[in-house]
Design a protein around this motif. Structure first.
Motif, PDB file in Angstrom:
ATOM      1  N   ALA A   1      -6.630  13.677   1.386  1.00  0.00           N
ATOM      2  CA  ALA A   1      -5.844  12.689   0.654  1.00  0.00           C
ATOM      3  C   ALA A   1      -4.743  12.109   1.543  1.00  0.00           C
ATOM      4  CB  ALA A   1      -5.233  13.322  -0.596  1.00  0.00           C
ATOM      5  N   GLY A   2      -4.053  12.974   2.282  1.00  0.00           N
ATOM      6  CA  GLY A   2      -3.006  12.502   3.177  1.00  0.00           C
ATOM      7  C   GLY A   2      -3.552  11.640   4.293  1.00  0.00           C
TER       8      GLY A   2
ATOM      9  N   TRP B   1      -6.717  13.323 -10.720  1.00  0.00           N
ATOM     10  CA  TRP B   1      -6.535  12.400  -9.593  1.00  0.00           C
ATOM     11  C   TRP B   1      -6.811  10.981 -10.082  1.00  0.00           C
ATOM     12  CZ3 TRP B   1     -10.737  16.046  -8.998  1.00  0.00           C
ATOM     13  CH2 TRP B   1     -11.992  15.535  -9.377  1.00  0.00           C
TER      14      TRP B   1
ATOM     15  N   LEU C   1      -8.200  10.791  -3.163  1.00  0.00           N
ATOM     16  CA  LEU C   1      -6.751  11.026  -3.235  1.00  0.00           C
ATOM     17  C   LEU C   1      -6.457  12.220  -4.144  1.00  0.00           C
ATOM     18  CD1 LEU C   1      -5.293   7.388  -3.473  1.00  0.00           C
ATOM     19  CD2 LEU C   1      -5.432   8.882  -1.456  1.00  0.00           C
TER      20      LEU C   1
ATOM     21  N   ALA D   1       0.828  -1.205   0.000  1.00  0.00           N
ATOM     22  CA  ALA D   1       0.000   0.000   0.000  1.00  0.00           C
ATOM     23  C   ALA D   1       0.866   1.261   0.000  1.00  0.00           C
ATOM     24  CB  ALA D   1      -0.929  -0.005   1.210  1.00  0.00           C
TER      25      ALA D   1
ATOM     26  N   TYR E   1      -4.751  15.143  -4.287  1.00  0.00           N
ATOM     27  CA  TYR E   1      -3.679  15.831  -3.571  1.00  0.00           C
ATOM     28  C   TYR E   1      -3.666  17.333  -3.833  1.00  0.00           C
ATOM     29  CZ  TYR E   1      -1.903  11.079  -2.947  1.00  0.00           C
ATOM     30  OH  TYR E   1      -1.775   9.747  -2.622  1.00  0.00           O
TER      31      TYR E   1
ATOM     32  N   THR F   1       0.917   7.031  -6.525  1.00  0.00           N
ATOM     33  CA  THR F   1      -0.149   8.005  -6.795  1.00  0.00           C
ATOM     34  C   THR F   1       0.351   9.435  -6.653  1.00  0.00           C
ATOM     35  OG1 THR F   1      -0.951   8.014  -4.489  1.00  0.00           O
ATOM     36  CG2 THR F   1      -1.915   6.377  -5.998  1.00  0.00           C
TER      37      THR F   1
ATOM     38  N   TYR G   1       2.075   1.848  -3.421  1.00  0.00           N
ATOM     39  CA  TYR G   1       1.011   2.364  -4.281  1.00  0.00           C
ATOM     40  C   TYR G   1       0.750   3.846  -4.002  1.00  0.00           C
ATOM     41  CZ  TYR G   1      -3.472   3.041  -6.551  1.00  0.00           C
ATOM     42  OH  TYR G   1      -4.481   3.534  -7.347  1.00  0.00           O
ATOM     43  N   VAL G   2       0.751   4.243  -2.730  1.00  0.00           N
ATOM     44  CA  VAL G   2       0.538   5.651  -2.385  1.00  0.00           C
ATOM     45  C   VAL G   2       1.658   6.512  -2.971  1.00  0.00           C
ATOM     46  CG1 VAL G   2       0.565   7.297  -0.465  1.00  0.00           C
ATOM     47  CG2 VAL G   2      -0.864   5.251  -0.335  1.00  0.00           C
TER      48      VAL G   2
ATOM     49  N   ALA H   1      -4.579   8.225   2.855  1.00  0.00           N
ATOM     50  CA  ALA H   1      -3.386   7.437   2.534  1.00  0.00           C
ATOM     51  C   ALA H   1      -2.742   6.887   3.806  1.00  0.00           C
ATOM     52  CB  ALA H   1      -2.392   8.291   1.756  1.00  0.00           C
TER      53      ALA H   1
ATOM     54  N   SER I   1      -4.988   4.335   5.607  1.00  0.00           N
ATOM     55  CA  SER I   1      -5.040   3.051   4.902  1.00  0.00           C
ATOM     56  C   SER I   1      -3.822   2.208   5.217  1.00  0.00           C
ATOM     57  CB  SER I   1      -5.142   3.287   3.392  1.00  0.00           C
ATOM     58  OG  SER I   1      -6.350   3.948   3.059  1.00  0.00           O
ATOM     59  N   ILE I   2      -2.640   2.834   5.166  1.00  0.00           N
ATOM     60  CA  ILE I   2      -1.389   2.103   5.375  1.00  0.00           C
ATOM     61  C   ILE I   2      -1.219   1.661   6.823  1.00  0.00           C
ATOM     62  CG2 ILE I   2       1.135   2.310   5.327  1.00  0.00           C
ATOM     63  CD1 ILE I   2       0.729   4.343   3.015  1.00  0.00           C
TER      64      ILE I   2
END
Length: 284
Positions: free
Chosen positions: A231-232, A217, A222, A194, A224, A201, A197-198, A235, A238-239
């Motif tokens: 978005a931050g 986007w 997400l 993840a 940004y 992106t 992937y971030v 991200a 999620s991680i």
């Protein structure tokens, strides 16, 4: 198996690693003494994944830009996992037929086998790679399903159901019927995927990349440029939170599988002993 000692082992530093003394846990099921039913299951799932992936893309179309989406990547690696899993099962099945064990060694998944085998690390490198892949595929797959329906769902058509719901069904069934081990600390593998992937992106956004509709986007959550705080937060959450929780959920399912399979084996062994005693006393 699910004793306090079992859970204490999950928090040892070595549990980050890939040491496992029973390679056949990767190609067998705790529910069958014969490898044939599980081999058939792996084959059917593999064919299902390959056929549905090919059919979906022949109907809905595919472009190189579709690879920017986590959903697409998640389904690709899930399909690849089913192919690799089927291949390993075939290799194990035909390898065991070419090198049969003695009659005293034929029993699979006995308590003695598990205890003895796990005292040493005899896991080949390709099983270790498969183990990492398994953790990434399943953790990310469950996250994709939850994140889509919680944050993004704007379509409930057949394609969305296939890629964001049935994929999760495949994952849950596989964890339930396979003997593949899950370790709590292995959440680091899907989280690392993840993170990669971030980072992609962010680079994609900085480079001026757009989605399939030319929006600046990949996913609206997400964005940004338009909403960097959200978005931050998405991200990082999620991680650090969502994906580890998905892995913990799968770990809980695996522990439940181990407990139930162990209970069934103990009951079966008890019945066998009782039948043997009845035969010895001339009652059967």
């Amino acid at each position: 198996m699910a004793s306090k000692g079992r859970f204490r082992q999950e928090f040892r530093l070595k549990s980050f690693g890939l040491d496992h003394g029973q390679p056949r846990d990767f190609t067998r099921s705790p529910w069958f003494s014969s490898p044939v039913p599980f081999l058939m299951y792996r084959t059917v799932v593999c064919l299902y994944q390959v056929c549905t992936y090919a059919t979906a893309h022949s109907i809905y179309g595919v472009s190189p830009k579709s690879l920017i989406y986590l959903t697409e990547l998640g389904y690709i690696i899930l399909t690849a996992h089913t192919v690799v899993s089927a291949v390993l099962c075939f290799v194990d099945f035909f390898g065991s037929r070419c090198h049969p064990k003695s009659s005293d060694d034929q029993t699979s998944f006995t308590e003695a086998d598990v205890t003895t085998a796990r005292s040493t690390d005899s896991l080949p490198w390709y099983y270790k790679g498969h183990w990492v892949f398994y953790n990434v595929v399943f953790g990310i797959g469950l996250y994709i399903t939850i994140a889509y329906w919680a944050l993004l769902a704007d379509d409930t058509g057949p394609r969305s159901i296939l890629f964001h719901a049935i994929n999760c069904v495949v994952i849950v069934i596989d964890v339930s019927v396979s003997a593949l081990p899950l370790r709590l600390l292995h959440f680091v593998y899907p989280s690392a995927f993840a993170l990669a992937y971030v980072i992609f992106t962010v680079i994609y956004w900085v480079a001026g990349g757009t989605d399939v509709n030319n929006n600046p986007w990949i996913y609206t959550v997400l964005d940004y440029g338009g909403n960097p705080a959200m978005a931050g937060g998405i991200a990082a959450g999620s991680i650090l939170v969502a994906i580890p929780l998905c892995h913990v959920t799968l770990f809980g399912l695996a522990v439940a599988r181990e407990m139930l399979a162990g209970h069934v084996k103990r009951r079966s062994a008890k019945v066998d002993v009782q039948m043997e005693q009845r035969r010895e006393h001339g009652l059967a």
